[in-house]
Design a protein around this motif. Structure first.
Motif, mmCIF file in Angstrom:
data_model
loop_
_atom_site.group_PDB
_atom_site.id
_atom_site.type_symbol
_atom_site.label_atom_id
_atom_site.label_comp_id
_atom_site.label_asym_id
_atom_site.label_seq_id
_atom_site.Cartn_x
_atom_site.Cartn_y
_atom_site.Cartn_z
ATOM 1 N N LYS A 123 -7.778 8.133 7.745
ATOM 2 C CA LYS A 123 -8.725 9.223 7.997
ATOM 3 C C LYS A 123 -10.167 8.740 7.849
ATOM 4 O O LYS A 123 -11.026 9.087 8.662
ATOM 5 N N ARG A 124 -10.435 7.931 6.809
ATOM 6 C CA ARG A 124 -11.787 7.398 6.613
ATOM 7 C C ARG A 124 -12.205 6.504 7.778
ATOM 8 O O ARG A 124 -13.376 6.426 8.125
ATOM 9 N N GLU A 125 -11.239 5.812 8.385
ATOM 10 C CA GLU A 125 -11.520 4.884 9.478
ATOM 11 C C GLU A 125 -11.519 5.562 10.850
ATOM 12 O O GLU A 125 -11.662 4.894 11.869
ATOM 13 N N GLY A 126 -11.330 6.887 10.879
ATOM 14 C CA GLY A 126 -11.436 7.628 12.134
ATOM 15 C C GLY A 126 -10.167 7.772 12.940
ATOM 16 O O GLY A 126 -10.214 8.139 14.117
ATOM 17 N N TYR A 127 -9.022 7.499 12.334
ATOM 18 C CA TYR A 127 -7.744 7.684 13.025
ATOM 19 C C TYR A 127 -7.348 9.151 12.926
ATOM 20 O O TYR A 127 -6.870 9.614 11.896
ATOM 21 N N MET A 138 0.849 -1.182 0.000
ATOM 22 C CA MET A 138 0.000 0.000 0.000
ATOM 23 C C MET A 138 0.893 1.243 0.000
ATOM 24 O O MET A 138 1.907 1.289 0.671
ATOM 25 N N GLU A 139 0.490 2.228 -0.754
ATOM 26 C CA GLU A 139 1.231 3.482 -0.834
ATOM 27 C C GLU A 139 0.898 4.388 0.355
ATOM 28 O O GLU A 139 -0.193 4.319 0.916
ATOM 29 N N ARG A 140 1.850 5.255 0.705
ATOM 30 C CA ARG A 140 1.732 6.146 1.867
ATOM 31 C C ARG A 140 0.446 6.995 1.818
ATOM 32 O O ARG A 140 -0.315 7.034 2.780
ATOM 33 N N ASP A 141 0.208 7.693 0.705
ATOM 34 C CA ASP A 141 -0.962 8.579 0.614
ATOM 35 C C ASP A 141 -2.265 7.797 0.688
ATOM 36 O O ASP A 141 -3.228 8.232 1.325
ATOM 37 N N GLU A 142 -2.300 6.645 0.047
ATOM 38 C CA GLU A 142 -3.483 5.777 0.094
ATOM 39 C C GLU A 142 -3.750 5.337 1.534
ATOM 40 O O GLU A 142 -4.891 5.316 1.998
ATOM 41 N N ILE A 181 -2.775 6.911 4.359
ATOM 42 C CA ILE A 181 -3.223 8.076 5.140
ATOM 43 C C ILE A 181 -4.705 8.332 4.898
ATOM 44 O O ILE A 181 -5.470 8.567 5.841
ATOM 45 N N ASN A 182 -5.142 8.282 3.650
ATOM 46 C CA ASN A 182 -6.560 8.492 3.336
ATOM 47 C C ASN A 182 -7.430 7.421 3.985
ATOM 48 O O ASN A 182 -8.511 7.726 4.503
ATOM 49 N N ALA A 183 -6.962 6.176 3.966
ATOM 50 C CA ALA A 183 -7.713 5.087 4.603
ATOM 51 C C ALA A 183 -7.811 5.304 6.111
ATOM 52 O O ALA A 183 -8.876 5.097 6.702
#
Length: 88
Positions: A11-15, A1-5, A7-9
């Protein structure tokens, strides 16, 4: 998995808290717990995490997940380790 992908995941999961952690080669951390849930992407190196009697080794590109208050120990590989971690 790439870094930006990743980070976006996160954020979507509430971290809400995202940090980069760097550990020196051959370091160890004895059994401990965190009061937060953690999900991390290994950016470089290797990290072994032991939960109970099971140890899992994570390398570059791997993701690990720990529940809040989950007792574990850590062992860093010969190149050290750097990982991106989300905490909630």
């Amino acid at each position: 998995m790439e870094r930006d992908e990743f980070i976006n995941a996160l954020k979507r999961e509430g971290y809400a808290e995202i940090a980069t952690v760097t550990r020196d080669a051959h370091g160890t951390v004895d059994d401990h717990v965190h009061p937060f849930e953690a999900k991390a992407l290994i950016l470089h190196g290797e990290l072994a995490i032991r939960i109970g009697t099971a140890e899992q080794v994570y390398g570059t590109g791997d993701v690990f997940h720990l529940q809040a208050d989950e007792s574990h120990s850590e062992r860093v590989g010969s190149e050290g380790v750097q990982y991106l971690v989300g905490r909630k």
